[in-house]
Scaffold this motif. Structure first.
Motif, PDB file in Angstrom:
ATOM      1  N   ASP A 165      -0.576  75.033  84.498  1.00 31.68           N
ATOM      2  CA  ASP A 165      -0.718  74.043  83.415  1.00 31.68           C
ATOM      3  C   ASP A 165       0.669  73.805  82.835  1.00 31.68           C
ATOM      4  O   ASP A 165       1.143  74.572  82.005  1.00 31.68           O
ATOM      5  CB  ASP A 165      -1.680  74.585  82.350  1.00 31.68           C
ATOM      6  CG  ASP A 165      -1.814  73.678  81.138  1.00 31.68           C
ATOM      7  OD1 ASP A 165      -1.177  72.598  81.115  1.00 31.68           O
ATOM      8  OD2 ASP A 165      -2.556  74.045  80.206  1.00 31.68           O
ATOM      9  N   THR A 166       1.340  72.745  83.293  1.00 34.53           N
ATOM     10  CA  THR A 166       2.706  72.496  82.831  1.00 34.53           C
ATOM     11  C   THR A 166       2.748  71.926  81.416  1.00 34.53           C
ATOM     12  O   THR A 166       3.675  72.206  80.654  1.00 34.53           O
ATOM     13  CB  THR A 166       3.441  71.524  83.770  1.00 34.53           C
ATOM     14  OG1 THR A 166       2.631  70.381  84.004  1.00 34.53           O
ATOM     15  CG2 THR A 166       3.790  72.191  85.086  1.00 34.53           C
ATOM     16  N   SER A 167       1.742  71.120  81.047  1.00 36.98           N
ATOM     17  CA  SER A 167       1.831  70.402  79.768  1.00 36.98           C
ATOM     18  C   SER A 167       1.658  71.304  78.551  1.00 36.98           C
ATOM     19  O   SER A 167       2.007  70.925  77.432  1.00 36.98           O
ATOM     20  CB  SER A 167       0.821  69.253  79.716  1.00 36.98           C
ATOM     21  OG  SER A 167      -0.467  69.686  80.071  1.00 36.98           O
ATOM     22  N   CYS A 168       1.123  72.513  78.736  1.00 34.67           N
ATOM     23  CA  CYS A 168       0.984  73.408  77.576  1.00 34.67           C
ATOM     24  C   CYS A 168       2.242  74.243  77.356  1.00 34.67           C
ATOM     25  O   CYS A 168       2.300  75.047  76.420  1.00 34.67           O
ATOM     26  CB  CYS A 168      -0.242  74.305  77.718  1.00 34.67           C
ATOM     27  SG  CYS A 168       0.008  75.762  78.750  1.00 34.67           S
ATOM     28  N   TYR A 169       3.256  74.035  78.187  1.00 38.15           N
ATOM     29  CA  TYR A 169       4.489  74.817  78.057  1.00 38.15           C
ATOM     30  C   TYR A 169       5.088  74.663  76.662  1.00 38.15           C
ATOM     31  O   TYR A 169       5.102  73.575  76.082  1.00 38.15           O
ATOM     32  CB  TYR A 169       5.512  74.376  79.119  1.00 38.15           C
ATOM     33  CG  TYR A 169       6.805  75.145  79.026  1.00 38.15           C
ATOM     34  CD1 TYR A 169       6.911  76.427  79.559  1.00 38.15           C
ATOM     35  CD2 TYR A 169       7.901  74.617  78.353  1.00 38.15           C
ATOM     36  CE1 TYR A 169       8.079  77.155  79.444  1.00 38.15           C
ATOM     37  CE2 TYR A 169       9.081  75.338  78.234  1.00 38.15           C
ATOM     38  CZ  TYR A 169       9.167  76.617  78.784  1.00 38.15           C
ATOM     39  OH  TYR A 169      10.319  77.347  78.647  1.00 38.15           O
ATOM     40  N   ASN A 170       5.600  75.770  76.141  1.00 43.86           N
ATOM     41  CA  ASN A 170       6.318  75.757  74.859  1.00 43.86           C
ATOM     42  C   ASN A 170       5.421  75.232  73.730  1.00 43.86           C
ATOM     43  O   ASN A 170       5.822  74.399  72.925  1.00 43.86           O
ATOM     44  CB  ASN A 170       7.583  74.900  74.997  1.00 43.86           C
ATOM     45  CG  ASN A 170       8.552  75.076  73.854  1.00 43.86           C
ATOM     46  OD1 ASN A 170       8.616  76.133  73.228  1.00 43.86           O
ATOM     47  ND2 ASN A 170       9.310  74.024  73.559  1.00 43.86           N
ATOM     48  N   ASN A 171       4.169  75.753  73.700  1.00 40.06           N
ATOM     49  CA  ASN A 171       3.195  75.309  72.684  1.00 40.06           C
ATOM     50  C   ASN A 171       3.004  73.790  72.712  1.00 40.06           C
ATOM     51  O   ASN A 171       3.117  73.099  71.696  1.00 40.06           O
ATOM     52  CB  ASN A 171       3.623  75.757  71.276  1.00 40.06           C
ATOM     53  CG  ASN A 171       3.514  77.246  71.105  1.00 40.06           C
ATOM     54  OD1 ASN A 171       2.543  77.872  71.538  1.00 40.06           O
ATOM     55  ND2 ASN A 171       4.526  77.848  70.488  1.00 40.06           N
ATOM     56  N   SER A 214      -5.526  67.340  78.128  1.00 39.47           N
ATOM     57  CA  SER A 214      -5.586  67.414  76.669  1.00 39.47           C
ATOM     58  C   SER A 214      -4.281  67.855  76.025  1.00 39.47           C
ATOM     59  O   SER A 214      -4.121  67.760  74.808  1.00 39.47           O
ATOM     60  CB  SER A 214      -6.720  68.346  76.227  1.00 39.47           C
ATOM     61  OG  SER A 214      -6.522  69.653  76.723  1.00 39.47           O
ATOM     62  N   SER A 215      -3.314  68.327  76.835  1.00 38.32           N
ATOM     63  CA  SER A 215      -2.014  68.736  76.287  1.00 38.32           C
ATOM     64  C   SER A 215      -0.958  67.648  76.417  1.00 38.32           C
ATOM     65  O   SER A 215       0.200  67.860  76.050  1.00 38.32           O
ATOM     66  CB  SER A 215      -1.518  70.008  76.999  1.00 38.32           C
ATOM     67  OG  SER A 215      -2.446  71.061  76.885  1.00 38.32           O
ATOM     68  N   ILE A 216      -1.333  66.497  76.941  1.00 43.29           N
ATOM     69  CA  ILE A 216      -0.369  65.410  77.120  1.00 43.29           C
ATOM     70  C   ILE A 216      -0.240  64.641  75.808  1.00 43.29           C
ATOM     71  O   ILE A 216      -1.177  63.986  75.360  1.00 43.29           O
ATOM     72  CB  ILE A 216      -0.808  64.473  78.259  1.00 43.29           C
ATOM     73  CG1 ILE A 216      -0.887  65.247  79.573  1.00 43.29           C
ATOM     74  CG2 ILE A 216       0.169  63.296  78.384  1.00 43.29           C
ATOM     75  CD1 ILE A 216      -1.441  64.439  80.725  1.00 43.29           C
ATOM     76  N   THR A 217       0.915  64.729  75.198  1.00 42.04           N
ATOM     77  CA  THR A 217       1.162  64.088  73.907  1.00 42.04           C
ATOM     78  C   THR A 217       1.868  62.745  74.106  1.00 42.04           C
ATOM     79  O   THR A 217       2.425  62.469  75.176  1.00 42.04           O
ATOM     80  CB  THR A 217       2.042  64.982  73.019  1.00 42.04           C
ATOM     81  OG1 THR A 217       3.316  65.152  73.673  1.00 42.04           O
ATOM     82  CG2 THR A 217       1.395  66.344  72.807  1.00 42.04           C
ATOM     83  N   ASP A 218       1.877  61.939  73.061  1.00 42.76           N
ATOM     84  CA  ASP A 218       2.609  60.669  73.108  1.00 42.76           C
ATOM     85  C   ASP A 218       4.095  60.927  73.348  1.00 42.76           C
ATOM     86  O   ASP A 218       4.757  60.181  74.082  1.00 42.76           O
ATOM     87  CB  ASP A 218       2.422  59.891  71.801  1.00 42.76           C
ATOM     88  CG  ASP A 218       1.010  59.353  71.644  1.00 42.76           C
ATOM     89  OD1 ASP A 218       0.248  59.377  72.642  1.00 42.76           O
ATOM     90  OD2 ASP A 218       0.659  58.914  70.533  1.00 42.76           O
ATOM     91  N   GLU A 219       4.618  61.988  72.720  1.00 45.35           N
ATOM     92  CA  GLU A 219       6.028  62.323  72.913  1.00 45.35           C
ATOM     93  C   GLU A 219       6.319  62.680  74.364  1.00 45.35           C
ATOM     94  O   GLU A 219       7.359  62.284  74.923  1.00 45.35           O
ATOM     95  CB  GLU A 219       6.436  63.482  71.996  1.00 45.35           C
ATOM     96  CG  GLU A 219       7.919  63.818  72.105  1.00 45.35           C
ATOM     97  CD  GLU A 219       8.330  64.996  71.241  1.00 45.35           C
ATOM     98  OE1 GLU A 219       9.540  65.231  71.121  1.00 45.35           O
ATOM     99  OE2 GLU A 219       7.435  65.680  70.692  1.00 45.35           O
ATOM    100  N   LEU A 220       5.398  63.422  75.002  1.00 41.12           N
ATOM    101  CA  LEU A 220       5.597  63.787  76.399  1.00 41.12           C
ATOM    102  C   LEU A 220       5.593  62.539  77.284  1.00 41.12           C
ATOM    103  O   LEU A 220       6.427  62.402  78.185  1.00 41.12           O
ATOM    104  CB  LEU A 220       4.512  64.770  76.855  1.00 41.12           C
ATOM    105  CG  LEU A 220       4.581  65.216  78.318  1.00 41.12           C
ATOM    106  CD1 LEU A 220       5.927  65.866  78.630  1.00 41.12           C
ATOM    107  CD2 LEU A 220       3.431  66.169  78.650  1.00 41.12           C
ATOM    108  N   ILE A 221       4.666  61.635  77.031  1.00 42.93           N
ATOM    109  CA  ILE A 221       4.614  60.391  77.807  1.00 42.93           C
ATOM    110  C   ILE A 221       5.943  59.646  77.697  1.00 42.93           C
ATOM    111  O   ILE A 221       6.538  59.242  78.704  1.00 42.93           O
ATOM    112  CB  ILE A 221       3.453  59.498  77.332  1.00 42.93           C
ATOM    113  CG1 ILE A 221       2.097  60.149  77.660  1.00 42.93           C
ATOM    114  CG2 ILE A 221       3.537  58.107  77.983  1.00 42.93           C
ATOM    115  CD1 ILE A 221       0.909  59.429  77.061  1.00 42.93           C
ATOM    116  N   GLU A 222       6.419  59.471  76.479  1.00 40.98           N
ATOM    117  CA  GLU A 222       7.662  58.720  76.267  1.00 40.98           C
ATOM    118  C   GLU A 222       8.869  59.437  76.871  1.00 40.98           C
ATOM    119  O   GLU A 222       9.785  58.797  77.399  1.00 40.98           O
ATOM    120  CB  GLU A 222       7.867  58.478  74.780  1.00 40.98           C
ATOM    121  CG  GLU A 222       6.828  57.514  74.184  1.00 40.98           C
ATOM    122  CD  GLU A 222       7.013  57.293  72.693  1.00 40.98           C
ATOM    123  OE1 GLU A 222       7.990  57.835  72.135  1.00 40.98           O
ATOM    124  OE2 GLU A 222       6.183  56.593  72.100  1.00 40.98           O
TER     125      GLU A 222
END
Length: 410
Positions: A187-193, A220-228
């Motif tokens: 699960d890469t998207s949960c990295y670093n909280n 569910s760990s994909i944030t808007d910041e991650l997308i951008e």
């Protein structure tokens, strides 16, 4: 001494194999491509689902059958971690066993290389076997408890490398000539909280001509910041690998996935605003999956026109929650649904790829006559067929002349 190696399973397994090859090289062991020339026969196994277990056992038995008296057979990986007490009596030809927690501290003089505590990670030292790209594991294990999944049994709880260790390992790969670094984990998207974007921003600041690609983003760990961050950062490939598994709320709940169809649609609507590639995987024939649930999945795939898609028939695995579900889907129905999903995706992929004809794409050359663009992760997606031979590892711009179901052509 000489070693012949076979790796089975996912990129995480490949990184384990590369760790073990490094450990063996420290013992002055060389590597050969012919098992007849080897003193050591090494197999790294997968045991995620029944199909993988059968492949692993078949491979071990095939090698064991041809094993010479003076050869040593080493078996490592998920099959050993999952079935420690069952494999030894069934396949006595195995000389050394290595579980997934012991890949960087092995002894060929010890029959059982086992560690009961979860392996902790720093900079991994390994022999990279995949030039011009390499996988970089940022974490291992998983704290999700999906009802169908054996990963927590095999890999243990989630634990991650520090950002500094990842950057050090990343720089080592780039300095060695690697051109594309693929970040992996369960699960890469949960990295670093849930702040993977901080790591990506740091990597994008490093000077050089390289790509960074991310696989295994838990929805569910994909944030808007991650997308951008993925869309707009230098050297980060705009590619989203998001294993959804299903879209029916009923099935998602039974799978213990902590998101809804509404969430999925909102996420994919956000992604549709950008020029990105999307890959996902789905499980068909899950217990209690009715025709209406499968149709809901099929409609979703047709509506969102996902670029790359993988599909698996549900596999009942012991010691998982879903193994206790009583309403199973018949084998022939599971096969039919998977075939229909893949044939639907095949036609969608053909239409999707037509949009690139006549356009210029930056590509990385994987072999003299094949390359990949941002659209394709190594090993699992399509490729671009080149008109003329080019140097492996080269970045270049090419104009696409035609497309097929899964591939593009210069």
């Amino acid at each position: 001494m000489k070693c012949y190696s076979v790796n089975l399973g996912c990129p995480k397994n490949l990184v384990d194999t590369e760790n073990i090859l490094h450990e063996l090289s420290k013992q002055n062991i060389k590597f050969v491509y012919n098992p007849q020339e080897a003193d050591i026969l090494f197999v790294n196994t997968c045991a995620f689902i029944q199909k993988a277990i059968k492949e692993s056992i078949h491979t071990i038995l095939e090698i064991a059958q041809n094993k010479k008296e003076n050869q040593k057979l080493i078996v490592a990986g998920c099959l050993i971690s999952r079935f420690k007490n069952q494999i030894e009596p069934q396949i006595p030809e195995i000389d050394v066993f290595i579980d997934t927690n012991s890949v960087d501290s092995i002894s060929l003089d010890k029959k059982f290389n086992y560690c009961n505590s979860a392996r902790q990670f720093g900079v991994e030292k390994r022999i990279v076997t995949t030039y011009p790209y390499a996988y970089l594991r940022i974490s291992d294990g998983c704290n999700h408890r999906c009802s169908f999944c054996t990963i927590p049994q095999i890999r243990g709880p989630y634990r991650e490398k520090s950002i500094n260790d990842i950057k050090d390992e990343f720089l080592q790969l780039i300095d060695s000539g690697i051109k594309e670094v693929v970040l992996i984990a369960q699960d890469t998207s949960c990295y670093n909280n849930n702040n993977l974007s901080a790591l990506l921003k740091d990597l994008s600041k490093i000077n050089g001509d390289f790509w960074v690609r991310v696989l295994y983003l838990y929805p569910s760990s994909i944030t808007d910041e991650l997308i951008e961050t993925i869309v707009f950062s230098k050297n980060i490939v705009p590619y989203f690998d998001i294993p959804l598994q299903h879209v029916s709320d009923k099935i998602l709940k039974l799978m213990r996935r902590n998101y809804s169809k509404k969430f999925i649609c909102e996420l994919f609507d956000k992604l549709s605003r950008y020029d990105v590639a999307i890959r996902s995987t789905f499980i068909v024939g899950f217990p209690y999956e009715e025709e209406k649930d499968f149709k809901e999945l099929l409609d979703f795939v047709q509506n969102y026109k996902i670029d790359r898609l993988g599909a698996f028939e549900y596999s009942k695995e012991e010691n998982t929650k879903s193994a206790s579900y009583s309403a199973s889907v018949a084998y022939n129905i599971r096969r039919k649904r998977r075939a229909l999903l893949l044939s639907t995706q095949k036609n969608l992929s053909k239409e999707n790829l037509k949009r690139f004809v006549g356009k210029k794409l930056k590509v990385i050359v994987d072999s003299p006559k094949t390359a990949r663009s941002y659209l394709d992760a190594p090993e699992i997606d399509g490729s671009i067929k080149l008109k003329h031979e080019r140097s492996v590892g080269e970045f270049t711009d090419i104009v696409i002349s035609k497309s097929s179901f899964y591939d593009l052509f210069e």
